[in-house]
Design an enzyme around this catalytic site. Structure first.
Site, PDB file in Angstrom:
ATOM      1  N   HIS A 165     -26.662  21.727  -0.633  1.00  0.00           N
ATOM      2  CA  HIS A 165     -26.962  22.615  -1.908  1.00  0.00           C
ATOM      3  C   HIS A 165     -26.015  23.467  -2.086  1.00  0.00           C
ATOM      4  CE1 HIS A 165     -29.047  23.537  -5.486  1.00  0.00           C
ATOM      5  NE2 HIS A 165     -28.741  24.849  -5.217  1.00  0.00           N
ATOM      6  N   CYS A 196       0.815  -1.210  -0.027  1.00  0.00           N
ATOM      7  CA  CYS A 196      -0.060   0.089   0.116  1.00  0.00           C
ATOM      8  C   CYS A 196       0.907   1.135   0.065  1.00  0.00           C
ATOM      9  CB  CYS A 196      -0.889  -0.009   1.207  1.00  0.00           C
ATOM     10  SG  CYS A 196      -1.825   1.466   1.333  1.00  0.00           S
ATOM     11  N   TYR A 256      -8.941  -2.912 -11.537  1.00  0.00           N
ATOM     12  CA  TYR A 256      -8.923  -1.524 -11.144  1.00  0.00           C
ATOM     13  C   TYR A 256      -7.599  -1.048 -11.201  1.00  0.00           C
ATOM     14  CZ  TYR A 256      -6.753  -2.334  -6.468  1.00  0.00           C
ATOM     15  OH  TYR A 256      -6.102  -2.810  -5.291  1.00  0.00           O
ATOM     16  N   CYS A 284      -1.557   1.825  -2.934  1.00  0.00           N
ATOM     17  CA  CYS A 284      -2.240   2.874  -2.982  1.00  0.00           C
ATOM     18  C   CYS A 284      -1.837   4.147  -2.902  1.00  0.00           C
ATOM     19  CB  CYS A 284      -3.138   2.667  -1.404  1.00  0.00           C
ATOM     20  SG  CYS A 284      -3.228   1.030  -0.944  1.00  0.00           S
ATOM     21  N   GLU A 308      -6.859   2.111 -13.485  1.00  0.00           N
ATOM     22  CA  GLU A 308      -5.974   3.353 -13.003  1.00  0.00           C
ATOM     23  C   GLU A 308      -4.779   3.731 -13.645  1.00  0.00           C
ATOM     24  OE1 GLU A 308      -7.916   2.619  -8.499  1.00  0.00           O
ATOM     25  OE2 GLU A 308      -6.028   2.004  -8.766  1.00  0.00           O
ATOM     26  N   LYS A 321       0.158   5.365  -5.937  1.00  0.00           N
ATOM     27  CA  LYS A 321      -0.839   5.435  -7.046  1.00  0.00           C
ATOM     28  C   LYS A 321      -1.670   6.820  -7.082  1.00  0.00           C
ATOM     29  CE  LYS A 321      -4.765   4.076  -6.467  1.00  0.00           C
ATOM     30  NZ  LYS A 321      -5.319   2.646  -6.171  1.00  0.00           N
ATOM     31  N   GLU A 373     -26.051  16.027  -3.605  1.00  0.00           N
ATOM     32  CA  GLU A 373     -27.242  16.199  -3.241  1.00  0.00           C
ATOM     33  C   GLU A 373     -28.168  15.022  -4.050  1.00  0.00           C
ATOM     34  OE1 GLU A 373     -29.191  19.970  -3.971  1.00  0.00           O
ATOM     35  OE2 GLU A 373     -27.374  20.431  -5.193  1.00  0.00           O
TER      36      GLU A 373
END
Ligand SMILES: Cc1cc2nc3c(=O)[nH]c(=O)nc-3n(C[C@H](O)[C@H](O)[C@H](O)COP(=O)(O)OP(=O)(O)OC[C@H]3O[C@@H](n4cnc5c(N)ncnc54)[C@H](O)[C@@H]3O)c2cc1C
Length: 462
Positions: free
Chosen positions: A439, A43, A180, A48, A184, A51, A444
């Site tokens: 908002h 990682c 993934y 991670c 990526e 990356k 939302e």
């Protein structure tokens, strides 16, 4: 117990191993951990963290282009790959030191060495040429990229490990894989200006994700200029006289690129570490077989994280470490909970997802409601960027529970983290409807989709 050198010996200083060692040491246990490469593991060192830093780097060209609509004139930008690599190296060295220090600070011993099991209570430290003993042993040795020896010319290919540290940024790259990591990296290289082709053997990239998101991401990536060839596989890689690589694909097409990166899966690190000799059961794929408490077939030996090939994500390895501590040291047997794990794909645009895809929900529930919105996010209005955002809620019509939430668009990963909470808590669509919107945000939309876009009853769309 005092007859052993340690109460706990951890093999592997990655996400899972470091967490277990640190927490066990902080409970006053005599703990040691061995790491053969760099503390922090996949990682921190080659997963991670670097990356995500590269994802940020690769997003700047779009930010520069989008700035014009907001009144900015951005002078022509240039990019220096070596600066990025050097700065990334500095950051991961900083994190690596913190990981090691945290274990030592809690009172644990750290060894910079490969560790091999000698017997159920003994570990041989290769770099130290000595054997230590422990009451409990935790294996957290992670995994590595799967190689492809059957591919002619595989020796010219690189994997994610090497991709982080290339001496030069290639002009053109072919990435093989549809998971993934492949997706990526395709976005990273494309964003950095590399002519990028993604080759995948399946019908559509990112299997196991919601099909709507897969198709929409595929389409958006192609619009940006990433070539996606699927279904296809590479059949042969050859070096050209100019030092480039010719890749022959199953379609008969030949690509000429500077690098070929294989991202075709990951395999557990279980070889040559004495596991078979000690009698630890391995699966057909070489993963360590564990029970629901992460215990191997030997009573005092445990395994967590990628080496067990359950769910290969950092937070999962950490969660399994915490459950191991509860079970082994707190007399509180705790099985890791692998249900409803929120996750992200740091593609561009990003994917954030939690729970069941539409297809999986339809297989499991007779009445499924789909709430779906596709819209241009506000930030893309003045910039003129055409990209749309996709949001989708999957609801069990009988219980009204939200059983899946899927987002494609800016900050989708951040939203998935928060959506993980109501889905884990089993909240209903009515709870979502009762929640006030923030908002103006893109998120939302998640609480303002009042009517189902469609329903699927017993497999039929109505
Ligand atoms: C390119 C890439 C991107 C990723 N991105 C993400 C992401 O965005 N989000 C996410 O959640 N996950 C991501 N992951 C997955 C994540 O990195 C892993 O799931 C996680 O690191 C697993 O932790 P672990 O403790 O099981 O193993 P690892 O972190 O792999 O640690 C195992 C350690 O054991 C060491 N070791 C192995 N054998 C021995 C031995 N015999 N003796 C001593 N030491 C040994 C290894 O050197 C390694 O440091 C990514 C992975 C890759 C490759």
């Amino acid at each position: 117990m005092a007859a052993y050198d340690y109460d706990l010996f951890v093999i592997g200083g990655g996400s899972g191993g470091v967490r277990a060692a640190r927490v066990a040491a902080s409970l006053g246990k005599r703990v040691a951990i061995a790491e053969e490469y760099r503390f922090g593991g996949t990682c921190v060192i080659r997963g991670c963290v670097p990356k995500k830093l590269y994802v940020y780097a690769s997003q700047f060209p779009e930010h520069f282009a989008d700035a014009a609509g907001y009144g900015w004139t951005v002078p022509e930008a240039s990019f220096d790959w070596r600066t990025l690599v050097a700065n990334k190296d500095k950051e991961i060295a900083r994190l690596e030191a913190i990981y090691k220090k945290n274990v030592e600070g809690a009172g644990g011993d750290t060894f910079h060495s490969r560790a091999v099991l000698v017997d159920p209570h003994s570990v041989y430290l290769v770099a130290e040429d000595r054997t230590v003993s422990a009451d409990q042993i935790l294996i957290a040795t992670g995994g590595r990229p799967a190689s492809h020896p059957a591919l002619s010319g595989h020796e010219y290919c690189i994997f994610s490990n090497e991709a982080f540290d290339l001496k030069e940024l290639p002009k053109a790259i072919m990435i093989e894989g549809g998971g993934y990591i492949a997706v990526e990296f395709a976005n990273i290289f494309h964003g950095l200006g590399v002519d990028t082709t993604l080759v995948y053997r399946g019908q559509e990239i990112l299997s196991r994700f919601d099909m709507d998101l897969r198709r929409s991401l595929h389409e958006t990536m192609e619009k940006k200029g990433i070539k996606i060839l699927c279904p296809a596989v590479s059949e042969r890689v050859r070096k050209t006289p100019e030092g480039r690589l010719d890749v022959l694909l199953s379609s008969g097409q030949t690509l000429t690129v500077d690098q070929v990166m294989l991202a075709i899966g990951r395999i557990p690190n279980t070889e040559n570490m004495g596991l078979e000799g000690v009698g630890i059961e391995l699966s057909k794929t070489g993963a360590i077989v564990v029970d629901r408490y992460s215990r191997t077939n030997l009573d005092n030996i445990w395994a967590i994280g990628d080496v067990t090939h359950r769910v290969q994500l950092t937070p999962v390895a950490i969660h399994e470490a915490m459950c191991f501590i509860e079970t082994a040291f707190k007399d509180n047997p705790t099985a890791p909970d692998h249900d409803t794990i929120p996750t992200a794909v740091f593609s561009q645009p990003e994917i954030g997802t939690v729970g069941l895809s539409e297809d999986d929900a339809i297989k499991r529930f007779p009445d499924v409601e789909i709430y779906r919105a596709s819209f241009r996010p506000m930030r893309h209005t003045l910039s003129g960027r055409e990209e749309k955002m996709l949001m989708k809620l999957v609801v069990d019509g009988a219980s009204r529970k939200v059983i899946g939430a899927h987002i494609l668009g800016p900050d989708a990963g951040e939203m998935a983290q928060l959506l993980g909470i109501p889905l884990k808590a089993g909240l209903t669509k009515d709870d979502f409807d009762r929640t006030m919107a923030v908002h103006p945000t893109a998120a939302e939309e998640l609480v303002t989709m009042y009517k189902p876009t469609y329903r699927v009853k017993n497999g039929e769309r109505v």
